[in-house]
Enzyme design. Sequence first.
Site, PDB file in Angstrom:
ATOM      1  N   SER A  92      13.812  -6.257   5.794  1.00 36.52           N
ATOM      2  CA  SER A  92      14.445  -4.981   5.611  1.00 36.52           C
ATOM      3  C   SER A  92      15.583  -4.646   5.990  1.00 36.52           C
ATOM      4  O   SER A  92      16.026  -3.623   6.560  1.00 36.52           O
ATOM      5  CB  SER A  92      13.514  -3.816   5.969  1.00 36.52           C
ATOM      6  OG  SER A  92      12.303  -4.039   5.401  1.00 36.52           O
TER       7      SER A  92
ATOM      8  N   SER B 228      32.614  -4.847   5.584  1.00 33.74           N
ATOM      9  CA  SER B 228      31.511  -5.662   6.139  1.00 33.74           C
ATOM     10  C   SER B 228      31.971  -6.690   6.824  1.00 33.74           C
ATOM     11  O   SER B 228      32.620  -7.699   6.548  1.00 33.74           O
ATOM     12  CB  SER B 228      30.804  -6.211   4.850  1.00 33.74           C
ATOM     13  OG  SER B 228      29.950  -7.103   5.244  1.00 33.74           O
TER      14      SER B 228
ATOM     15  N   THR C  12       0.714  -1.236   0.114  1.00 35.32           N
ATOM     16  CA  THR C  12      -0.025  -0.155  -0.129  1.00 35.32           C
ATOM     17  C   THR C  12       0.864   1.288   0.027  1.00 35.32           C
ATOM     18  O   THR C  12       0.327   2.333  -0.443  1.00 35.32           O
ATOM     19  CB  THR C  12      -0.758  -0.034   1.297  1.00 35.32           C
ATOM     20  OG1 THR C  12      -0.157  -0.334   2.454  1.00 35.32           O
ATOM     21  CG2 THR C  12      -2.090  -0.912   1.179  1.00 35.32           C
ATOM     22  N   ASP C  13       2.173   1.130   0.381  1.00 35.35           N
ATOM     23  CA  ASP C  13       2.849   2.274   0.615  1.00 35.35           C
ATOM     24  C   ASP C  13       3.159   3.180  -0.864  1.00 35.35           C
ATOM     25  O   ASP C  13       3.050   4.561  -0.846  1.00 35.35           O
ATOM     26  CB  ASP C  13       4.249   2.253   1.293  1.00 35.35           C
ATOM     27  CG  ASP C  13       5.340   1.111   0.702  1.00 35.35           C
ATOM     28  OD1 ASP C  13       4.865   0.495  -0.450  1.00 35.35           O
ATOM     29  OD2 ASP C  13       6.264   1.091   1.129  1.00 35.35           O
TER      30      ASP C  13
ATOM     31  N   TYR D 292       7.790  -7.333  -8.147  1.00 36.07           N
ATOM     32  CA  TYR D 292       7.537  -5.888  -7.500  1.00 36.07           C
ATOM     33  C   TYR D 292       7.149  -4.880  -8.141  1.00 36.07           C
ATOM     34  O   TYR D 292       6.330  -4.174  -8.233  1.00 36.07           O
ATOM     35  CB  TYR D 292       8.661  -5.659  -6.304  1.00 36.07           C
ATOM     36  CG  TYR D 292       8.189  -4.510  -5.393  1.00 36.07           C
ATOM     37  CD1 TYR D 292       7.845  -4.776  -4.319  1.00 36.07           C
ATOM     38  CD2 TYR D 292       8.712  -3.327  -5.735  1.00 36.07           C
ATOM     39  CE1 TYR D 292       7.476  -3.902  -3.418  1.00 36.07           C
ATOM     40  CE2 TYR D 292       8.421  -2.261  -4.781  1.00 36.07           C
ATOM     41  CZ  TYR D 292       7.769  -2.451  -3.610  1.00 36.07           C
ATOM     42  OH  TYR D 292       7.647  -1.538  -2.771  1.00 36.07           O
TER      43      TYR D 292
ATOM     44  N   ASP E  99       9.866   0.790   4.685  1.00 35.15           N
ATOM     45  CA  ASP E  99      11.097   0.237   5.245  1.00 35.15           C
ATOM     46  C   ASP E  99      11.862   1.188   5.901  1.00 35.15           C
ATOM     47  O   ASP E  99      12.238   0.975   7.165  1.00 35.15           O
ATOM     48  CB  ASP E  99      11.613  -0.710   4.511  1.00 35.15           C
ATOM     49  CG  ASP E  99      10.708  -1.728   3.672  1.00 35.15           C
ATOM     50  OD1 ASP E  99       9.641  -1.948   4.266  1.00 35.15           O
ATOM     51  OD2 ASP E  99      11.328  -2.661   3.017  1.00 35.15           O
TER      52      ASP E  99
ATOM     53  N   GLY F 281      17.446 -11.423   3.099  1.00 36.64           N
ATOM     54  CA  GLY F 281      16.639 -11.909   2.290  1.00 36.64           C
ATOM     55  C   GLY F 281      15.221 -12.536   2.823  1.00 36.64           C
ATOM     56  O   GLY F 281      14.358 -13.218   2.443  1.00 36.64           O
ATOM     57  N   ALA F 282      14.983 -12.423   4.293  1.00 35.70           N
ATOM     58  CA  ALA F 282      13.784 -12.845   5.031  1.00 35.70           C
ATOM     59  C   ALA F 282      12.752 -11.928   4.965  1.00 35.70           C
ATOM     60  O   ALA F 282      11.764 -12.067   5.739  1.00 35.70           O
ATOM     61  CB  ALA F 282      14.384 -13.108   6.424  1.00 35.70           C
TER      62      ALA F 282
HETATM   63  C1  GAF Z   1       8.966  -4.166   0.413  1.00 32.30           C
HETATM   64  C2  GAF Z   1       9.029  -2.592  -0.097  1.00 32.30           C
HETATM   65  F1  GAF Z   1      10.430  -2.184   0.049  1.00 32.30           F
HETATM   66  C3  GAF Z   1       7.944  -1.708   0.507  1.00 32.30           C
HETATM   67  O1  GAF Z   1       8.310  -0.183   0.216  1.00 32.30           O
HETATM   68  C4  GAF Z   1       6.682  -2.342   0.698  1.00 32.30           C
HETATM   69  O2  GAF Z   1       6.161  -1.957  -0.658  1.00 32.30           O
HETATM   70  C5  GAF Z   1       6.504  -3.781   0.761  1.00 32.30           C
HETATM   71  O3  GAF Z   1       7.600  -4.568   0.325  1.00 32.30           O
HETATM   72  C6  GAF Z   1       5.348  -4.163   0.769  1.00 32.30           C
HETATM   73  O4  GAF Z   1       4.464  -3.704   1.538  1.00 32.30           O
HETATM   74  O5  GAF Z   1       9.352  -4.247   1.730  1.00 32.30           O
END
Ligand code: GAF
Length: 385
Positions: free
Chosen positions: A124, A67, A35-36, A220, A170, A120-121
């Site tokens: 973020s 790292s 939704t963002d 995405y 995120d 990868g989980a």
């Molecule tokens: C990922 C994206 F980075 C977020 O901005 C968001 O769109 C999410 O997917 C889905 O809600 O984490």
Amino acid sequence: MPLIAEIEKTFLEKFVGEYALFRSPGRINLIGEHTDYNEGLVLPAAIDKHIIMAIGKRDDHEIHIYSHDYSDSFTTALEDLKPSGKLWPDYIMGVIDQFQKAGKELQGLNIVFGGNIPQGAGLSSSAAVECVTAFGLNTIFDLGFTSLELAKLGQAAENQFVGVNCGLMDQFASIFGKADHLIKLDCKSFEYTYIPFNTKEYSLVLFDTQVKHSLASSAYNERRRQCEYGVELIQKHHPEVGSLRDATHDMLNKYVKNADEIVYNRCEFVVSEIQRLQDACNDLLADDFIQFGKRMFETHDGLQNKYEVSCEELDVLVDAVKKHPEVIGARMMGGGFGGCTINLIENDAVEKVIEATSKEYKDITGKDMQVYRVSIKDGAREVKN
Ligand code: GAF
């Protein structure tokens, strides 16, 4: 040795001079997925898994990054920022690049960073690296960016330097997180409120599928385009509609459904999800976790069948917990195509549910799942000794 001590020790081994230490967390999202970037609402929170970064200024223009997690170094210069080909330095360079594009004069940097956010989980970890960098640079050079500007700089780094067209959720969660609270963020106005999340008799538990399917980032970006196309179809009749945030079910039925069934399904999910989030926040205010949990299951259903960003492994995990009435809510979390499910489980049943679900997941998929119990913590901070 605790992570902070390890990062400090590594910095002192690799570099000379002063440094400051920063922390920025990963995030969960309770409800409000995809939704963002549609100017809708999200309900994330920062968690007790984070990136720690030690940053020291240099007298030249060189940037030296180490790292801790990859035991790998990368060196570049302020004038020579470009994608590295190995990704992990790009989240940091992307932020430095954004600071320079915003007209800020920086010096060279020595950086050591590492973390305990599973990669990868869907938690973020990349946003946490961007945010710890942005927060750290803003502090050591005293640049005066607001918290919202820092989150947006992190997002711009991901969009422009890394090439993932993500929304703001995120980075916002990593910067603005508050212990024991969810953040209800309006991604149109950027207004936000903190909602207390005192789950008392329920635990927040993540089940990690341990898979990340390769189509994740292209799918995405495709979802974003489909949402934009839905808006274009509506705009022919309602030019005032700027995003799916302004769309109604009636508009979707009239102008999108017959034009493109798939685009209709995508848009229908988003419009429903924005409303679902508002209802879920009312549940929380009424202390009605059972109803809140039901909405989490509904979100999963929409992500699986309408938005089509789930995958077999995520569906197995959500179906498995439905057999346990003590799991009051569960759904896939984040972008999709792998990563974690988020589960609200009665405290006393957590062990039993983990055991049964791990076994069922292994029997059906042949894979082992990972389990993370998470608690909600503050966002980006300087770490003082
Ligand atoms: C990922 C994206 F980075 C977020 O901005 C968001 O769109 C999410 O997917 C889905 O809600 O984490």
